[in-house]
Each structure stands twice: as C-alpha cells, then as structure tokens.
Design a protein around this motif. Structure first.
Motif: not given
Ligand SMILES: *[C@@H]1O[C@H](CO)[C@@H](O)[C@H](O)[C@H]1NC(C)=O
Ligand SMILES: *[C@@H]1O[C@H](CO)[C@@H](O)[C@H](O)[C@H]1NC(C)=O
Ligand SMILES: *[C@@H]1O[C@H](CO)[C@@H](O)[C@H](O)[C@H]1NC(C)=O
Ligand SMILES: *[C@@H]1O[C@H](CO)[C@@H](O)[C@H](O)[C@H]1NC(C)=O
Ligand SMILES: *[C@@H]1O[C@H](CO)[C@@H](O)[C@H](O)[C@H]1NC(C)=O
Ligand SMILES: *[C@@H]1O[C@H](CO)[C@@H](O)[C@H](O)[C@H]1NC(C)=O
Ligand SMILES: *[C@@H]1O[C@H](CO)[C@@H](O)[C@H](O)[C@H]1NC(C)=O
Ligand SMILES: *[C@@H]1O[C@H](CO)[C@@H](O)[C@H](O)[C@H]1NC(C)=O
Ligand SMILES: *[C@@H]1O[C@H](CO)[C@@H](O)[C@H](O)[C@H]1NC(C)=O
Ligand SMILES: *[C@@H]1O[C@H](CO)[C@@H](O)[C@H](O)[C@H]1NC(C)=O
Ligand SMILES: *[C@@H]1O[C@H](CO)[C@@H](O)[C@H](O)[C@H]1NC(C)=O
Ligand SMILES: *[C@@H]1O[C@H](CO)[C@@H](O)[C@H](O)[C@H]1NC(C)=O
Length: 778
Positions: A98, A101, A112
C-alpha cells in the motif's frame, strides 16, 4: 501468510541499522516507519529536503510533509493529510503493498499514497529535488509526490494536463483553501477562486498546436507552459539555477501563484524573494463578478512589496472574526439613515485614504467639484459611507463597501466616514496620521463597549422624551397613537406576527423619512404602567450592533406599541430555510453576531436581560446580513407579577430549554440552550424540527446532529457543502459548541462569554457529552 508477515517484521528489524545508513543515499526500505513522537525524518542525500511529521502551530496535531530542511523556517512544499491532521502517536509506515500508510494511534487510516501503477514497492527514495518516490524492485517509479502536488511545485516537477494545485486555508491551516490552479485538459491554465479570475488563455482554436501540453518547472528555474507546438508560455524572465538557489512556485492561500527564490549560500537570510506572481496584483482582480474572493466586505485589499495582498479594516471598523484576517469588517458604529439625528454630521469625521477605491457601491456622482466639497457632501449625507474624489469627480458610496482596494494608479483621494466624539470647531477636520487614527479608534471602541451600553452616547435624544428624567431616563422617543397610525398608514402593511403581537411597517417623518417596524403588544398586563416604563428604560439603554435598536414607544390608554428600526433583509428564518443555501461564511458571521448580542444582554449591560425566546424568527438581518436580535426585554415585561416557576412557558417549541418544564429556576442558560438550537439550524440550514422534508431519524435536529457527530459523519449535516467541509475544523468546533449549549443539565451549558470564546477558537472545546442522556436512554 502468517509466515510472510513475520518475515517482513523480521526483515524490518534487521534493516533498522541499515536504515540509519540508508539516509545517506535517501533510500528507505519497506518496513521502515516514522512516528510523531520521535523527531526523526527521512532526509535527501544532500540534506536539502526532509520527509516526516511536522507539528502544526497552536495544537498538538501533525502534518505528514516534505520541507526544505536547511532553511531555518523549514518551508513545507508538500503535505499528505492537510484535511486530516494526525494526532500525536500517529505512525507512517512504508509498506510493500500500500505504499505509505498513515495511521492514528486508534488505528484509523488517515491517509495513504495512491499507487496508480500496480506493483510491489521495494523502497522509497527522498530525492534531492524534493520528490519522494516509491519504486519497485527494478527502480521503476510507482508513485511520487511530484505527481501528486499540493500547493507547491519545485524545479524538475512537471504538471500534466488535468493536474492541479490547491491552496491551503491560511498560512498555518493546511485544510483545503479557496483557490485552485487547474491545468485543464484543453491545455489552458486557470486560476480560480469561487470563479475563475485569471487565465493564461493558451488555447486558441484558430492556431493549431498552440495549446498548452505541460506546465514545467525546469532546473534552470524557468517556469513555463510547454505548448503542443514546442513553444513556451513563460512566467519566469530571469534564470535562477536550482543548483545555486532554493526555488519554489506556490499557490498561496490568498490566491496568488508566485515563484520564490533564496540563494543557497544566504545563511541566516531566511526570507524568500518573490520573482513574479500571477495575478501580478490580485487586489485589482477583485471585481463584482468574482465576488469578495480575497478580502471580505468593507475591507481594503493592499498589494505589498512581497507580491502578497493584505486585507485591512478601515479605521473604525473591526474584523467580524478576529481569527480570520481575510474576513469581513464591520463598523463599530451604526451608520445609515435610520436613527439619524438632524445634526448627525457633528458625530462624524472623515479619514483620508490615498488611492483607495471600492469598485461597486457607488450611488451618486458629480463632476467639476473640489475635494473639500466632496468630503463635505459625504459628511452631510447619511447614506454616504465613503467618497472617492478623482479627476474633479466625486463618487459617493454606501454600505456594504465591497471589494475595496488600494491602487496607486487611481490618483484618487478617498474620504471614509468615521464616528468621532470631538465636536468640530469649524469646517472639516481631516484626520491624518497613524497616532491620531489610533486614538480615535480607541475612543470608538471605548464608546461602543461602555458608554453606549450606559445610554450616554445617544443621550442627545433626551430632548425628545416627554417624561421627566427620573421616569424614563433614556433616549427613547414617545409617539402618540395617532402619529403611529399615520406612520403605518393605518396599520396597513403587516411584517409578521410574534408571540407578543403583530408587527407593522411604517415610515416616521424625520428628514426624508425613516423606515420603522411598529410592534403592537397584544397581551399586556393591565396595571403595568410603572413596570412598562422600568423595562423600557432598560431596553432603551441597550446599544449593540447585534441588537435591534428600539427607537421609541407609545403608551396611551390600553395601547402599548414599540417602535423599532426597520431591517431590510428580514428574519434569519426566511434567510435560512429556503431552497438556496446562504453561504457558509455568511452563516458563520451570523452565528458570531447572535452570540455577541446575547453575551451583551447577559453580561455587558447594566441590567441583565434574559431573552427567553431566541429563535430564527426573532433574529433580523440588516443591509449586509449582520444579525440583530429582536424582542429582547419583552419576556420580562410580560412575566411581571408572576413568580418564575408558575410562568407559562415563554419560549417557542423546539427552542425552549428543559428547565421550563421542570420547575427549575430560569437563568441565562435558557438563552444558551436556544442559541445552541439556532446555531445548529444555522450550520445545517434547516429547522430544528422537520417531519415533512426529512426522514424520521433526522426529524429532530438536535438528536440527529449528535448522532452524526458521535459517528464522525459531519459531512452529512451540512449536506456535503464544499465551503463548510473546507473548514472542517471550524465546522466541528461549531457543532461541538452547539452540543454543549443544548445540554439538558443547565449547569453543563457554557456561559455566552465562553460560547463566544469557543466559537472564535480562543479557548479549546472539549468533547461534548450526549446532550440528553436521560430522555434518550429511555
Ligand atoms: C542506498 O543504499 C543502500 C544501502 O547502502 C542500498 O542498498 C541501496 O541500493 C541504495 N539505494 C540507491 C537508490 O542508491
Ligand atoms: C507526543 O507523545 C509523546 C509520547 O507520548 C510525548 O513525549 C510528546 O510530548 C507528545 N508531543 C506532543 C506535542 O504532545
Ligand atoms: C525535536 O526537534 C526540535 C527542533 O529541531 C528540537 O528543538 C527538539 O529538542 C527535538 N526533540 C527531541 C525529543 O529530539
Ligand atoms: C508500522 O510501524 C510501526 C513501528 O515500526 C509498527 O509498530 C506497526 O505495526 C506498523 N504498522 C503496519 C500497518 O505495518
Ligand atoms: C488513485 O488513482 C486512480 C487512478 O489514477 C484514480 O482514479 C483515483 O481517483 C486515485 N485516488 C485518489 C484517492 O487519489
Ligand atoms: C486567436 O488567434 C487569432 C489569430 O492569431 C486571433 O485573431 C484571436 O484574437 C485569438 N483569440 C484569442 C482568444 O486569443
Ligand atoms: C529551462 O527552460 C529554458 C527555456 O524556457 C531553457 O532555456 C533552459 O535551457 C532549460 N533548462 C534546463 C536545465 O532544461
Ligand atoms: C521563454 O524564455 C526562453 C528562455 O529564456 C526564451 O528562449 C523564449 O524565447 C521565451 N519565450 C517567449 C514566448 O517569450
Ligand atoms: C535577503 O536577501 C534578499 C535577496 O538576496 C535581499 O534583497 C535582502 O536585503 C536580504 N535581507 C537581509 C536582511 O540580508
Ligand atoms: C460626469 O462625467 C462623466 C464622464 O467623465 C459623464 O459620463 C457624466 O455624465 C457626468 N455627469 C454629470 C452629472 O455631468
Ligand atoms: C478627467 O475628466 C475629464 C472630463 O470630466 C476627461 O475629459 C478626462 O479624460 C479625465 N481624465 C482622466 C485622467 O480620467
Ligand atoms: C492626479 O491628480 C492631481 C490632482 O487632481 C493632478 O494634478 C495630477 O495631474 C493627476 N495625476 C495624474 C497622473 O493623473
């Protein structure tokens, strides 16, 4: 799966020492993290830029950002969570799947990075250009801050079509502000506030290929639009190479796009030098079409040497919201033709301002005149707020004074009226110089704060009063019934009906005629002659810009009438509960006004006045939507000779505090309760009880707002109104204050003084408890 996670944790632990080393080349391994508690940041190899948390001014929230690390003021060039500042204890992790974050200590994901290219992040790099990049195993870019700019561009950064910069809300408030720079898909670059007010107009359909392709900030410090045909639209004339200078181009919170430089060698000289700005003078871009986009009403926009505008209130005016230097200004005195005594000009002076004009608001112009005639003419004209003299022409302007600006090309002399205590000896006293002006404004503030409250200031009206001084010692005019019958044309035009009687429109023949609202009291206690006078005395002595001014009364036989000044813009109820929502800013101003009027009644007046019937129908709006409370002092009048506890409920359903029903003492806190309800109505633009237009769970506004607040969905209560959501901290503050005001337990409600301070953000607002824990639980 669990194994992989553990492996990650393990590798991140192993990488910890390497991570310290890694700072030397700017590379950050997956698994690394930064927390607000530590002071660490990720530096670029040269140390010019840092990535990490910065604490926001005046609170303990943090901004995940990139800044110039070697410059003492550590100018921020990019930020992630402007709209959602991070509480202390938040952590940003660099993750493989991801990207970056940002998580709060409660585990809420605040922000994010958006991976536009599918891929697994191998590492992040803080590059010396100020770009933070997420790369995959093969060092291909997956995400970069340069492609996700906030309000600033740096050398090496390119904005493609469809890209944009957004201003922040103020120098220190990073929530999204009012201005945007759009590099449109047609290749045109447009700067917009509420409406577009600047455009490079690089598109021209008749010249193929000339449209803009990219907005480029190159390493030589040139900022330009690269056209489809290879041509340039230049913003920068001189070159300042990025190797010798720190450079940035920022869309400032006040709507100016400007390029700045700072020599890298200038140790200690910390001020950025502007190279150019667009618009070159934003004060001149303000016009009737674009709305008051930079400064508020009655304010003056001045363009300073650093290419930034400032907004200032003229002398005798003050900021409506002291925390918003770019907001509207209001005069500390009442001006206009209502309540104008015949020798009013003795009360005013003019201050001279050079080259200042208000583009709209003119109501009269005459040619071939002199400066002195021009200023005299304004002094003698009760409608005139400002006169602008230029080229032997005099232009008189009235309230509200929108879009004031200073402009050296005007060659104009401006006379602005202000109130003075000095009686002029002869002719016009022109007031020059800062110290004299300061003196006068202090006097004006003193008068509005103290003397006016004691009824001294308008004591010249006494000569009209028919009663001997010990009987009715105020400035109120006593009217005969016949006079009022004539004034209202036989009580012909009804303005409204309230709990105390019917209100009619009228014109009193003073000078050219003064508009008034005449209230015929309908439920009057029979032998209340003396009390009537006592109460009128008290009402007559009140003087505050957020209270409707009582002009006079009639007390003949059984008839009791009150004569108020007429306010042109009707009631707050009519203003709020319509299809077109009034602007957020206007509503904020109104909330401040009502709060200040109530504070005055409760604490600043010689005799405390409890209103008992605060509701939008009792709040009126003047020419420029300044809120004024009506009907104050009447509840007491009608409660006379009745003990408090057996009094019929004096308020209006939906706004009355619970203690009215509970045999409890009535205090100023009943007004605080009603104010809380009105504040919610002002925020939400809907009535406190509405069973027709909204669903069942929303019918009772106070309950619904508490639920929304509790569930963290404030967007719903303002119906996703952009303007309000841009000021989310203010919105939340206002909602919290309202929830404190409507506490069932009166002792939990704040005083109006505290309310004003909380609204203004002077004191912190704590998390409010559920307003009605008992009735809701059952
Ligand atoms: C940075 O240094 C680390 C360790 O010294 C190395 O593993 C990494 O490949 C370097 N990254 C770059 C972008 O040079
Ligand atoms: C943040 O939390 C840490 C650890 O709890 C504490 O030492 C620090 O003072 C806090 N910082 C602020 C600004 O509150
Ligand atoms: C954090 O950084 C600031 C400014 O550089 C410094 O004044 C402060 O002492 C540092 N705090 C810690 C805990 O290192
Ligand atoms: C983020 O980093 C912190 C500190 O290294 C760690 O405690 C936490 O588990 C990490 N969170 C995630 C989602 O990786
Ligand atoms: C993330 O990127 C995708 C693809 O470019 C875009 O459609 C989406 O709006 C982005 N989301 C955010 C929150 O920026
Ligand atoms: C577009 O270009 C043509 C030809 O050069 C010119 O006459 C016209 O004024 C331009 N239009 C605009 C809006 O600049
Ligand atoms: C930057 O752009 C200018 C033209 O606008 C050009 O003369 C210069 O060479 C460019 N510099 C770099 C480093 O690309
Ligand atoms: C833009 O600037 C560059 C470099 O200074 C120059 O070569 C070019 O002619 C300029 N273009 C225009 C349209 O002024
Ligand atoms: C700072 O630098 C600018 C530009 O180089 C210069 O004009 C200014 O006088 C300097 N200020 C000080 C205090 O040295
Ligand atoms: C004053 O002058 C302007 C132009 O300078 C003209 O339009 C206007 O009609 C004149 N007004 C009077 C009353 O003469
Ligand atoms: C001043 O006004 C006169 C007529 O009133 C007009 O002819 C002249 O152009 C004006 N001058 C300027 C600079 O506006
Ligand atoms: C400015 O106004 C003064 C006085 O009206 C006049 O003498 C002067 O010529 C004007 N200057 C310009 C540049 O119009």
């Amino acid at each position: 799966m669990a194994f992989t996670v553990r492996l990650f944790l393990l590798s991140s632990l192993l990488l910890l020492p390497t991570y310290v080393l890694a700072q030397t080349n700017g590379s950050i391994a997956v698994g690394a993290s930064l927390s607000t508690a530590g002071n660490s940041s990720w530096l670029s190899p040269s140390g010019d830029f840092a990535f990490g948390f910065r604490q926001l001014e005046n609170n303990d929230l943090f901004l995940l950002s990139i800044w110039f690390a070697k410059i003492p003021d550590k100018t921020i060039v990019w930020y992630a969570n402007g709209d959602k500042p991070a509480p202390n204890g938040s952590v940003v992790n660099l993750t493989a799947n991801s990207g970056l974050v940002l998580t709060s200590p409660q585990g809420e994901q605040l922000w994010k990075s958006n991976q536009t290219i599918a891929g697994v992040v191998a590492h992040g790099v803080m590059i010396d250009t100020g770009n933070f990049v997420l790369e995959n195993e093969k060092s291909a870019k997956l995400w970069e801050t340069f492609k996700n700019p906030t309000d600033t561009m740096l050398p090496g950064q390119i904005l493609e079509r469809g890209g944009k910069l957004s201003s922040r809300n103020s120098e220190t408030d990073y929530t999204r502000g009012h201005f945007r720079l759009d590099f449109q898909n047609n290749g045109n670059l447009v700067l917009r506030g509420q409406r577009p007010f600047y455009s490079t107009a690089t598109t021209n359909g008749s010249v193929p290929g000339s449209a803009g392709l990219q907005l480029v900030f190159n390493d030589s410090g040139n900022f330009y639009i690269l056209r489809v045909n290879g041509g340039h639209y230049n913003f920068t004339a001189e070159e300042h190479a990025a190797k010798d200078y720190y450079l940035r181009t920022t869309l400032c919170f006040d709507g100016v796009l400007a390029q700045y430089f700072l020599p890298k060698t200038s140790v200690g000289n910390i001020s950025w030098v502007p190279l150019w700005s667009e618009p070159s003078n934003i004060c001149q871009k303000i016009n009737a079409d674009s709305g008051p986009s930079v400064c508020g009403y009655n304010s003056i926009c001045t363009y300073k040497a650093d290419k930034m505008p400032t907004c200032e209130c003229p002398t005798g005016y003050y900021l409506l919201d002291p925390n918003d230097p770019y907001g509207s200004c209001y005069p500390t005195f009442k001006q206009g033709c209502e309540n104008e005594p015949s020798y009013a000009q003795d009360l005013y002076d003019v201050q001279v301002l050079e080259n200042t004009d208000w583009l709209t608001s003119s109501f009269m112009q005459f040619n071939d005149t002199t400066a002195d005639t021009c200023s005299q003419s304004c002094l003698q004209d009760c409608s005139c707020a400002v006169a602008v003299y230029s080229n032997q022409t005099c232009q008189k302007k009235k309230f509200p004074l929108s879009y004031g600006r200073e402009d050296n090309n005007l060659n104009a002399t401006t006379f602005i009226k202000l109130m003075t205590v000095k009686k002029k000896k002869s002719g016009t006293t022109l007031v020059h110089g800062g110290s004299v002006l300061l003196g006068i404004s202090v006097v004006v503030i003193f008068m509005s704060g103290t003397a006016v409250c004691l009824g001294l200031f308008f004591s010249f009206r006494k000569k009209h009063a028919r009663f001997p001084q010990n009987d009715l010692d105020t400035n109120l005019h006593s009217f005969s019934h016949k006079e009022l019958e004539e004034a209202t044309n036989g009580f012909n035009e009804e303005l409204g009906r309230g709990s105390f009687g019917v209100v009619y429109k009228g014109i009193i023949k003073i000078g050219s005629g003064v508009q008034v609202a005449v209230k015929k009291l309908n439920c009057w206690i029979q032998d209340g002659e003396k009390e009537f006078k006592t109460e009128l005395n008290i009402i007559g002595r009140t003087h505050h810009k957020n209270l409707v001014h009582l002009v006079g009364y009639c007390d003949e036989g059984q008839e009791r009438l009150l004569v108020y000044e007429f306010l042109s813009n009707g009631t707050l109820a009519n203003f709020l509960f319509t299809d077109t929502k009034p602007s957020w800013r206007q509503r904020i101003d109104i909330a401040y006004g009502v709060a200040k009027g109530l504070l005055y009644l409760h604490e600043e007046c010689r005799t405390q006045i409890i209103h008992c019937d605060i509701k939008p129908q009792n709040i009126l709006l003047d020419d420029y939507y300044n809120a004024q409370i009506a009907d104050f002092g009447l509840a007491k009048l009608l409660m006379m000779n009745q003990s408090q506890t057996q009094t019929a409920i004096r308020g209006t359903k939906g706004y009355v505090a619970p203690e009215w029903f509970r045999n409890m003492a009535i205090s100023t806190k009943v007004d605080v309760y009603s104010f809380g309800v009105v504040l919610l109505e002002v925020i939400c633009c809907r009535s406190s009880v509405d069973r027709e237009n909204v669903s069942e769970e929303r019918a009772i506004l106070t309950d619904w707002v508490y639920d929304c607040y509790h569930d963290g969905v404030l967007d719903a209560i303002v119906d996703n109104e952009m303007e309000a959501l841009h000021e989310k901290t203010k919105l939340e503050r206002f909602v919290m204050v309202a929830l404190w005001c409507i506490q069932e337990d009166p002792s939990l409600r704040p005083t109006m003084r505290k309310v004003v301070q909380m609204l203004e953000g002077v004191v912190d607002v704590h998390v409010p408890p559920c307003p009605s824990p008992f009735s809701r639980a059952g």
